[in-house]
Design an enzyme around this catalytic site. Structure first.
Site, mmCIF file in Angstrom:
data_model
loop_
_atom_site.group_PDB
_atom_site.id
_atom_site.type_symbol
_atom_site.label_atom_id
_atom_site.label_comp_id
_atom_site.label_asym_id
_atom_site.label_seq_id
_atom_site.Cartn_x
_atom_site.Cartn_y
_atom_site.Cartn_z
ATOM 1 N N TYR A 1 46.509 46.366 41.139
ATOM 2 C CA TYR A 1 44.964 45.995 41.467
ATOM 3 C C TYR A 1 44.400 47.120 42.460
ATOM 4 O O TYR A 1 43.264 47.223 42.371
ATOM 5 C CB TYR A 1 44.787 44.546 41.762
ATOM 6 C CG TYR A 1 43.485 43.991 41.667
ATOM 7 C CD1 TYR A 1 43.073 44.002 40.194
ATOM 8 C CD2 TYR A 1 42.961 43.184 42.385
ATOM 9 C CE1 TYR A 1 41.933 43.523 39.980
ATOM 10 C CE2 TYR A 1 41.821 42.199 42.210
ATOM 11 C CZ TYR A 1 41.050 42.510 40.922
ATOM 12 O OH TYR A 1 40.026 41.863 40.473
ATOM 13 N N LYS B 1 37.852 43.080 46.601
ATOM 14 C CA LYS B 1 37.711 41.497 46.439
ATOM 15 C C LYS B 1 38.064 40.953 47.716
ATOM 16 O O LYS B 1 37.431 39.720 48.211
ATOM 17 C CB LYS B 1 38.789 41.199 45.449
ATOM 18 C CG LYS B 1 38.346 41.279 44.062
ATOM 19 C CD LYS B 1 37.073 40.818 43.515
ATOM 20 C CE LYS B 1 36.631 40.840 42.240
ATOM 21 N NZ LYS B 1 35.453 40.358 41.797
#
Length: 277
Positions: free
Chosen positions: A153, A160
């Site tokens: 990620y 995020k």
């Protein structure tokens, strides 16, 4: 109905497989009026999806990298509705070289792009809509819990995590106006966006083994969409600055369950008495 009379702005609808499409679909079924956003060549896909939601559903232009689009959005919503009761932020993007194990080599330009689109746009959208939101308004940002580092990620995870902090600061500043701001952290879901994340399928397969309630990246969209609608409703009127998990309980469990323990060979006691000396 849960959202009867509510006027909701929903971003991030591209195709009917988009998570935001499911939120819009449930919101309309619960009595809400909905306006979508899109931009560029992809806007035609959003307009096609809008027709599948409800004939006449409008799509406004919003490119979150264009600062001029935010005041234009405010004015368009003022002209159309005069108020906005709820907003769904479902916008995220990271260049290919910011994902997939390339964390140490990602250039600033790619990280900057990911941050502007995935994180800073939450603040920009809130600022654009807050003047039109009455007390009781709700802003919901779709999230993937990044209190830990995840494989693959990379800089999207950093964005995020920053978005989760942004939600808390927005909750602080907009709370006195009666506006709630929350993040909705879903487990991995099969969407067009997920296809762009290297190794996504392996993560999704592993998820269901650890989540106490189980998890399906194809069948859990509905659970997330319904929770988003609850957050956009008046039912969670004192909940703000939160990260609400819809992940089958994965976040609460440290490791997958030990499903089998190999039995000792026949005739060997399970707790042999140690020999003296």
């Amino acid at each position: 109905m849960l959202l009867q009379g509510k006027k909701l702005l929903i971003t991030g609808v591209l195709t009917p497989q988009s998570l935001a499409f499911g939120v819009a679909e449930h919101a309309i079924a619960q009595g809400a009026e909905v306006i979508l956003t899109g931009f560029g060549r992809a806007k035609s896909l959003t307009e096609r999806s809008a027709k599948r939601l409800k004939p006449g559903t409008e799509v406004l232009e919003l490119d979150v990298t264009n600062p001029a689009h935010f005041p234009a959005l405010t004015e368009a919503l003022r002209q159309k509705w005069g108020r906005v009761d709820g907003v769904l932020h479902a916008i995220a993007f990271a260049p290919e070289d910011a994902l997939g194990g390339n964390f140490l080599n990602t250039p600033w330009e790619s990280a900057q792009t990911a941050f502007r689109i995935s994180t800073f746009s939450v603040k920009e959208l809130a600022v654009a809509c807050a003047p039109l939101m009455p007390p009781g308004g709700s802003i919901v940002a779709l999230d993937f819990d990044n209190r830990q580092a995840w494989p693959i990620y990379d800089w999207m995870g950093v964005c995020k995590a920053a978005m989760e902090a942004t939600v808390r600061y927005l909750a602080r500043d907009l709370g006195p106006k009666g506006i709630r701001v929350n993040a909705l952290a879903a487990g991995p879901l099969a969407t067009i966006a997920a296809k762009g994340i290297p190794g996504f399928k392996a993560l999704a397969q592993y998820w269901g083994k650890q989540a106490p309630l189980g998890w399906s990246d194809k069948d859990s969209h509905d659970h997330v969409a319904k929770t988003a609608c609850a957050l956009l409703s008046d039912w969670l009127s004192s909940t703000t600055g939160e990260m609400i998990h819809v992940d089958g309980g994965y976040h609460a469990v440290g490791a997958p369950p030990v499903e089998t323990v190999e039995a000792p060979p026949e005739g060997v006691p399970t707790n042999p008495t140690p020999k003296e000396g």
